[in-house]
Write a protein that holds these residues in place. Structure first.
Motif, PDB file in Angstrom:
ATOM      1  N   GLY A  26       9.378   1.419  -2.967  1.00  0.00           N
ATOM      2  CA  GLY A  26       9.684   0.744  -1.721  1.00  0.00           C
ATOM      3  C   GLY A  26      11.156   0.851  -1.423  1.00  0.00           C
ATOM      4  O   GLY A  26      11.872   1.646  -2.032  1.00  0.00           O
ATOM      5  N   SER A  27      11.622   0.022  -0.482  1.00  0.00           N
ATOM      6  CA  SER A  27      13.037   0.026  -0.131  1.00  0.00           C
ATOM      7  C   SER A  27      13.463  -1.386   0.241  1.00  0.00           C
ATOM      8  O   SER A  27      12.626  -2.228   0.588  1.00  0.00           O
ATOM      9  N   ASN A  28      14.741  -1.632   0.163  1.00  0.00           N
ATOM     10  CA  ASN A  28      15.325  -2.930   0.499  1.00  0.00           C
ATOM     11  C   ASN A  28      14.651  -4.084  -0.245  1.00  0.00           C
ATOM     12  O   ASN A  28      14.424  -5.149   0.309  1.00  0.00           O
ATOM     13  N   GLY A  29      14.276  -3.849  -1.493  1.00  0.00           N
ATOM     14  CA  GLY A  29      13.678  -4.905  -2.307  1.00  0.00           C
ATOM     15  C   GLY A  29      12.236  -5.226  -1.967  1.00  0.00           C
ATOM     16  O   GLY A  29      11.703  -6.224  -2.433  1.00  0.00           O
ATOM     17  N   ARG A  30      11.574  -4.401  -1.154  1.00  0.00           N
ATOM     18  CA  ARG A  30      10.181  -4.651  -0.755  1.00  0.00           C
ATOM     19  C   ARG A  30       9.301  -3.512  -1.238  1.00  0.00           C
ATOM     20  O   ARG A  30       9.647  -2.346  -1.091  1.00  0.00           O
ATOM     21  N   VAL A  31       8.150  -3.863  -1.778  1.00  0.00           N
ATOM     22  CA  VAL A  31       7.198  -2.847  -2.211  1.00  0.00           C
ATOM     23  C   VAL A  31       6.542  -2.213  -0.983  1.00  0.00           C
ATOM     24  O   VAL A  31       6.274  -2.890   0.010  1.00  0.00           O
ATOM     25  N   GLU A  32       6.364  -0.892  -1.036  1.00  0.00           N
ATOM     26  CA  GLU A  32       5.714  -0.164   0.059  1.00  0.00           C
ATOM     27  C   GLU A  32       4.517   0.650  -0.419  1.00  0.00           C
ATOM     28  O   GLU A  32       3.599   0.889   0.343  1.00  0.00           O
ATOM     29  N   ALA A  57       1.170  -0.592   0.248  1.00  0.00           N
ATOM     30  CA  ALA A  57       1.089  -1.988  -0.197  1.00  0.00           C
ATOM     31  C   ALA A  57       2.220  -2.794   0.416  1.00  0.00           C
ATOM     32  O   ALA A  57       3.341  -2.321   0.527  1.00  0.00           O
ATOM     33  N   ASP A  58       1.893  -4.013   0.850  1.00  0.00           N
ATOM     34  CA  ASP A  58       2.907  -4.960   1.324  1.00  0.00           C
ATOM     35  C   ASP A  58       3.194  -6.006   0.260  1.00  0.00           C
ATOM     36  O   ASP A  58       4.260  -6.600   0.226  1.00  0.00           O
ATOM     37  N   LEU A  59       2.191  -6.253  -0.579  1.00  0.00           N
ATOM     38  CA  LEU A  59       2.272  -7.305  -1.588  1.00  0.00           C
ATOM     39  C   LEU A  59       1.473  -6.868  -2.792  1.00  0.00           C
ATOM     40  O   LEU A  59       0.374  -6.331  -2.655  1.00  0.00           O
TER      41      LEU A  59
END
Length: 172
Positions: A26-32, A57-59
């Protein structure tokens, strides 16, 4: 042998066999994306080449069995524990100011429907706390374990229903 489907699958969960998660990206600390590979299905679960897969994935929630919350975390937060090592949090608020607990961390290992229900109820309590409202609103009082289906072996369990208060008039 029988393939038995757990309640989690009946509630909308998905089941995959013999896969190993290899990484999350992911990027910016968020899973993608979640990355996984098929494995041999037997220890040591060797990866099968050419079966790499990615899924948006978002979460990502990790479900890895549960005995009790991490004791060190509760200790560092100053949260009292019950006899089983769970966070002592009768109405979701713990003994530590501004720390709340719900689901397995509060009641112990249980069903997904209870976790969903407790998460929603705890969110309402946290919202009231953050908005500096009284801890409970009698119009939203809930009983723990009361159920329209109580005692039914055919219908299964459902989340608590709203309780009566004051003159005994219920709130629905």
């Amino acid at each position: 042998m029988k393939l038995r489907r757990s309640y989690a699958i009946k509630e909308g969960g998905e089941q995959d066999f013999a896969i190993s998660t290899t990484k999350l990206t992911g990027s910016n600390g968020r899973v993608e994306e979640i990355h996984w590979v098929q494995n041999s299905g037997k220890p040591p679960f060797d990866a099968i080449e050419g079966t790499e897969t990615t899924q948006p994935a978002d979460l990502v929630l990790l479900a890895m069995g549960f005995l009790s919350p991490e004791p060190l975390v509760l200790e560092q937060l100053g949260v009292e524990k019950d006899q089983r090592g769970n966070a002592k949090a009768g109405a979701y608020a713990t003994s530590a100011e501004g720390v709340f607990a719900a689901g397995d961390a509060r009641r112990g290992q249980s069903l997904i429907v209870w976790a969903i229900n407790e998460g929603r109820q705890c969110a309402r309590v946290v919202d009231r706390y953050l908005n500096e409202l009284p801890e409970t609103d009698p119009r939203e009082a809930l009983t723990v374990g009361a159920s329209e289906r109580a005692g039914s072996t055919e219908l299964g369990a459902d989340p608590p229903r709203q309780a009566s208060f004051g003159s005994g008039q219920g709130v629905d």
